[in-house]
Motif scaffolding. Structure first.
Motif, PDB file in Angstrom:
ATOM      1  N   LEU A   1       0.830  -1.207   0.000  1.00  0.00           N
ATOM      2  CA  LEU A   1       0.000   0.000   0.000  1.00  0.00           C
ATOM      3  C   LEU A   1       0.868   1.263   0.000  1.00  0.00           C
ATOM      4  O   LEU A   1       0.643   2.186  -0.803  1.00  0.00           O
ATOM      5  N   TYR A   2       1.844   1.288   0.870  1.00  0.00           N
ATOM      6  CA  TYR A   2       2.702   2.481   0.970  1.00  0.00           C
ATOM      7  C   TYR A   2       3.458   2.705  -0.338  1.00  0.00           C
ATOM      8  O   TYR A   2       3.455   3.818  -0.883  1.00  0.00           O
ATOM      9  N   ASN A   3       4.076   1.637  -0.853  1.00  0.00           N
ATOM     10  CA  ASN A   3       4.875   1.797  -2.086  1.00  0.00           C
ATOM     11  C   ASN A   3       3.987   2.216  -3.258  1.00  0.00           C
ATOM     12  O   ASN A   3       4.362   3.086  -4.050  1.00  0.00           O
ATOM     13  N   SER A   4       2.808   1.616  -3.353  1.00  0.00           N
ATOM     14  CA  SER A   4       1.931   1.931  -4.488  1.00  0.00           C
ATOM     15  C   SER A   4       1.378   3.348  -4.374  1.00  0.00           C
ATOM     16  O   SER A   4       1.424   4.129  -5.334  1.00  0.00           O
ATOM     17  N   LEU A   5       0.876   3.681  -3.190  1.00  0.00           N
ATOM     18  CA  LEU A   5       0.233   4.995  -3.044  1.00  0.00           C
ATOM     19  C   LEU A   5       1.228   6.143  -3.238  1.00  0.00           C
ATOM     20  O   LEU A   5       0.905   7.147  -3.874  1.00  0.00           O
ATOM     21  N   THR A   6       2.436   5.975  -2.719  1.00  0.00           N
ATOM     22  CA  THR A   6       3.416   7.049  -2.906  1.00  0.00           C
ATOM     23  C   THR A   6       3.793   7.143  -4.397  1.00  0.00           C
ATOM     24  O   THR A   6       4.010   8.236  -4.910  1.00  0.00           O
ATOM     25  N   ALA A   7       3.824   5.995  -5.075  1.00  0.00           N
ATOM     26  CA  ALA A   7       4.118   6.022  -6.522  1.00  0.00           C
ATOM     27  C   ALA A   7       3.002   6.739  -7.289  1.00  0.00           C
ATOM     28  O   ALA A   7       3.259   7.405  -8.292  1.00  0.00           O
ATOM     29  N   TYR A   8       1.771   6.640  -6.815  1.00  0.00           N
ATOM     30  CA  TYR A   8       0.657   7.322  -7.502  1.00  0.00           C
ATOM     31  C   TYR A   8       0.623   8.818  -7.166  1.00  0.00           C
ATOM     32  O   TYR A   8      -0.228   9.551  -7.657  1.00  0.00           O
TER      33      TYR A   8
ATOM     34  N   TYR B   1       0.417  10.040  -3.815  1.00  0.00           N
ATOM     35  CA  TYR B   1      -0.136  10.348  -2.484  1.00  0.00           C
ATOM     36  C   TYR B   1       1.025  10.633  -1.539  1.00  0.00           C
ATOM     37  O   TYR B   1       2.138  10.099  -1.701  1.00  0.00           O
ATOM     38  N   GLU B   2       0.700  11.424  -0.527  1.00  0.00           N
ATOM     39  CA  GLU B   2       1.720  11.782   0.458  1.00  0.00           C
ATOM     40  C   GLU B   2       1.330  11.136   1.792  1.00  0.00           C
ATOM     41  O   GLU B   2       0.199  11.320   2.264  1.00  0.00           O
ATOM     42  N   CYS B   3       2.237  10.371   2.349  1.00  0.00           N
ATOM     43  CA  CYS B   3       1.940   9.795   3.661  1.00  0.00           C
ATOM     44  C   CYS B   3       3.219   9.454   4.405  1.00  0.00           C
ATOM     45  O   CYS B   3       4.264   9.228   3.784  1.00  0.00           O
ATOM     46  N   VAL B   4       3.120   9.433   5.723  1.00  0.00           N
ATOM     47  CA  VAL B   4       4.282   9.084   6.522  1.00  0.00           C
ATOM     48  C   VAL B   4       4.360   7.557   6.539  1.00  0.00           C
ATOM     49  O   VAL B   4       3.331   6.880   6.641  1.00  0.00           O
ATOM     50  N   LYS B   5       5.589   7.022   6.377  1.00  0.00           N
ATOM     51  CA  LYS B   5       5.715   5.560   6.347  1.00  0.00           C
ATOM     52  C   LYS B   5       5.481   5.015   7.755  1.00  0.00           C
ATOM     53  O   LYS B   5       6.215   5.358   8.685  1.00  0.00           O
ATOM     54  N   PRO B   6       4.448   4.207   7.920  1.00  0.00           N
ATOM     55  CA  PRO B   6       4.158   3.741   9.275  1.00  0.00           C
ATOM     56  C   PRO B   6       5.081   2.601   9.704  1.00  0.00           C
ATOM     57  O   PRO B   6       5.297   1.665   8.949  1.00  0.00           O
ATOM     58  N   ASP B   7       5.622   2.705  10.906  1.00  0.00           N
ATOM     59  CA  ASP B   7       6.471   1.637  11.435  1.00  0.00           C
ATOM     60  C   ASP B   7       5.676   0.642  12.261  1.00  0.00           C
ATOM     61  O   ASP B   7       6.210  -0.380  12.691  1.00  0.00           O
ATOM     62  N   GLY B   8       4.425   0.972  12.562  1.00  0.00           N
ATOM     63  CA  GLY B   8       3.659   0.070  13.406  1.00  0.00           C
ATOM     64  C   GLY B   8       2.165   0.263  13.247  1.00  0.00           C
ATOM     65  O   GLY B   8       1.713   1.039  12.419  1.00  0.00           O
ATOM     66  N   ALA B   9       1.401  -0.461  14.097  1.00  0.00           N
ATOM     67  CA  ALA B   9      -0.074  -0.533  14.021  1.00  0.00           C
ATOM     68  C   ALA B   9      -0.461  -1.008  12.612  1.00  0.00           C
ATOM     69  O   ALA B   9       0.378  -1.559  11.895  1.00  0.00           O
TER      70      ALA B   9
ATOM     71  N   LEU C   1      -8.299   7.448  -8.643  1.00  0.00           N
ATOM     72  CA  LEU C   1      -8.666   8.592  -7.798  1.00  0.00           C
ATOM     73  C   LEU C   1      -7.583   9.675  -7.883  1.00  0.00           C
ATOM     74  O   LEU C   1      -7.890  10.873  -8.026  1.00  0.00           O
ATOM     75  N   ALA C   2      -6.327   9.240  -7.811  1.00  0.00           N
ATOM     76  CA  ALA C   2      -5.213  10.205  -7.899  1.00  0.00           C
ATOM     77  C   ALA C   2      -5.237  10.895  -9.261  1.00  0.00           C
ATOM     78  O   ALA C   2      -5.065  12.124  -9.364  1.00  0.00           O
ATOM     79  N   GLU C   3      -5.480  10.118 -10.299  1.00  0.00           N
ATOM     80  CA  GLU C   3      -5.511  10.667 -11.655  1.00  0.00           C
ATOM     81  C   GLU C   3      -6.633  11.706 -11.810  1.00  0.00           C
ATOM     82  O   GLU C   3      -6.433  12.763 -12.411  1.00  0.00           O
ATOM     83  N   GLU C   4      -7.762  11.372 -11.235  1.00  0.00           N
ATOM     84  CA  GLU C   4      -8.916  12.280 -11.274  1.00  0.00           C
ATOM     85  C   GLU C   4      -8.535  13.650 -10.690  1.00  0.00           C
ATOM     86  O   GLU C   4      -8.869  14.686 -11.245  1.00  0.00           O
ATOM     87  N   TYR C   5      -7.801  13.647  -9.587  1.00  0.00           N
ATOM     88  CA  TYR C   5      -7.400  14.913  -8.960  1.00  0.00           C
ATOM     89  C   TYR C   5      -6.321  15.615  -9.792  1.00  0.00           C
ATOM     90  O   TYR C   5      -6.283  16.840  -9.853  1.00  0.00           O
ATOM     91  N   GLN C   6      -5.418  14.794 -10.423  1.00  0.00           N
ATOM     92  CA  GLN C   6      -4.375  15.422 -11.235  1.00  0.00           C
ATOM     93  C   GLN C   6      -4.994  16.169 -12.409  1.00  0.00           C
ATOM     94  O   GLN C   6      -4.465  17.175 -12.891  1.00  0.00           O
ATOM     95  N   GLN C   7      -6.120  15.670 -12.882  1.00  0.00           N
ATOM     96  CA  GLN C   7      -6.760  16.298 -14.046  1.00  0.00           C
ATOM     97  C   GLN C   7      -7.606  17.502 -13.676  1.00  0.00           C
ATOM     98  O   GLN C   7      -8.095  18.209 -14.549  1.00  0.00           O
TER      99      GLN C   7
END
Ligand code: PLP
Length: 399
Positions: free
Chosen positions: A316-323, A325-333, A392-398
């Motif tokens: 999820l993290y690798n894919s979303l950041t590639a698309y 999205y901005e997120c902090v890489k979670p180390d837990g939970a 969804l990301a593409e929709e916002y980019q457009q």
């Protein structure tokens, strides 16, 4: 109206997470469960370790049924508390006494009891929480008669902003809640953060000539993915109560089992423990589920398959950041805290919904403009949801 309006309001206003959960069920009935990508609930998706079911069967087969299902001491069975105390001593180097442990119905009860034990109603007591925070803190603090005070995090890392924290402490501060690994950010507070936070607490306690209690909310302690350690707060600050739960660490959220541990080095530890017992009594939380007290004592070495969550996180993290999205890489939970692609997280949630993606807008967690993705689901759901996240990301980019 002859009933408690505050309680009515609480019951009447469903949490956004529950609302989404209900929508998800309805939508699944309409289009099929495999087409709805529900990432709303923090319900563990990996099964409890086999030791748990083995222990249940063993206890049922070998123990006296009347005793097994009977009341234990209000604070929990003495042998169970001894076994847990030994484990804490071994794992964290704190000389834990069973007489400072109180068995509870999970972390929610641990928190409600701890807050009730330290907050003095009508005295203007305040409790500081770190945003983003588990939304129920507000309910628990206010129910204990306290006022919630929110400290904002450092940008991007979501560690504690020490200067902001310090500015939120005053002569009314009675308690501070720390939740690491964190719901909803997945962040593990570093040892540096914890040391700085505890130094502020020591300094401010001296300045105001009073104890400020640190409440460690630790249901996710064992769910860590990287080579990070989760500092055990009793080793950094003596006036600590640990609120623990087996809901996530053993995937037993429905069984309602956990404990409160009062730090042996706490000032007046025995009296605080008695206040915990009194708070448990006043809230009706005596005698945590008997069978599961015994199960826990038999499963102290058991672990859930944390790798399954890590696999989901990585994808999820690798894919979303590639698309984009901005997120902090979670180390837990098992949460990913993602910046919404527009300012209003609720509108973003609505836009995501059109792609059958159900994520939680986080305004109630004390941070606006973010959503939470609970990736405690099948790997297949994460994988199948990726095209929708990309669209969804593409929709916002457009836009
Ligand atoms: N604290 C946090 C941060 C949580 O995320 C949760 C549950 O999701 C709880 C407490 C409550 O846990 P329990 O189910 O053990 O009551």
């Amino acid at each position: 109206m002859g009933y408690n309006q505050k309680m009515f309001a609480l019951g009447n206003k469903r949490s956004i997470i529950r609302e989404i959960f209900e929508y998800s069920k309805q939508r699944a009935a309409e289009i099929g469960a495999d087409k709805v990508f529900d990432f709303s609930l923090g319900n563990p998706s990996v099964p409890a370790p086999t030791e748990v079911n083995d222990a249940i069967r063993h206890l049922l087969d070998t123990q006296n049924s009347v005793l097994l299902h009977g009341y234990t001491s209000a604070q929990g069975d003495a042998n169970v508390r001894r076994a847990i105390a030994e484990r804490i001593t071994r794992d964290f180097g704190v000389e834990m006494s069973p007489d400072l442990l109180y068995m509870t119905c999970g972390a929610a009860a641990s928190l409600s009891i701890s807050l009730k034990a330290v907050i003095e109603e009508g005295q203007g007591d305040e409790c500081v929480v770190f945003a983003p925070f588990f939304t129920e803190y507000r309910v628990f603090i206010e129910n204990a008669g306290g006022k919630i005070v929110i400290s904002q995090p450092t940008e991007k890392t979501f560690q504690v902003d020490i200067a902001d924290f310090e500015s939120k402490i005053n002569e009314h501060t009675k308690a501070v809640i720390v939740n690491s690994p964190n719901n909803p950010s997945g962040v593990v507070y570093s040892e540096e953060t914890i040391r700085a936070l505890c130094a502020v607490l020591e300094r401010k306690s001296k300045e105001y000539g009073k104890v400020i209690y640190l409440i460690a909310d630790e249901p996710y302690r064992e769910l860590v993915y990287a080579d990070v350690s989760v500092p055990y707060l009793m080793n950094y600050y003596p006036n600590t109560l640990v609120c623990y739960s087996y809901s996530k660490s053993l995937s037993l959220p429905g069984e309602r089992i956990g404990y409160i541990a009062v730090c042996p080095q706490m000032e007046d530890a025995k009296s605080i423990y008695l206040a915990v017992c009194g708070a448990g009594r006043s809230l009706g939380y005596v005698c945590a589920p008997s069978l599961f007290q015994q199960v826990i004592a038999n499963c102290l070495e058991a672990k859930v398959n944390v790798e399954a969550y890590k696999k989901n996180r990585d994808l999820l993290y690798n894919s979303l950041t590639a698309y984009g999205y901005e997120c902090v890489k979670p180390d837990g939970a098992f949460y990913l805290f993602v910046r919404a692609l527009e300012k209003d997280a609720y509108r973003f949630y609505e836009a995501a919904k059109k792609h059958e993606l159900l994520v939680v807008p986080c305004d109630d967690f004390g941070v606006s403009g973010y959503v939470r993705i609970a990736y405690c689901t099948d790997y297949a759901r994460v994988k199948n949801a990726l095209p929708a996240f990309a669209a969804l990301a593409e929709e916002y980019q457009q836009k």
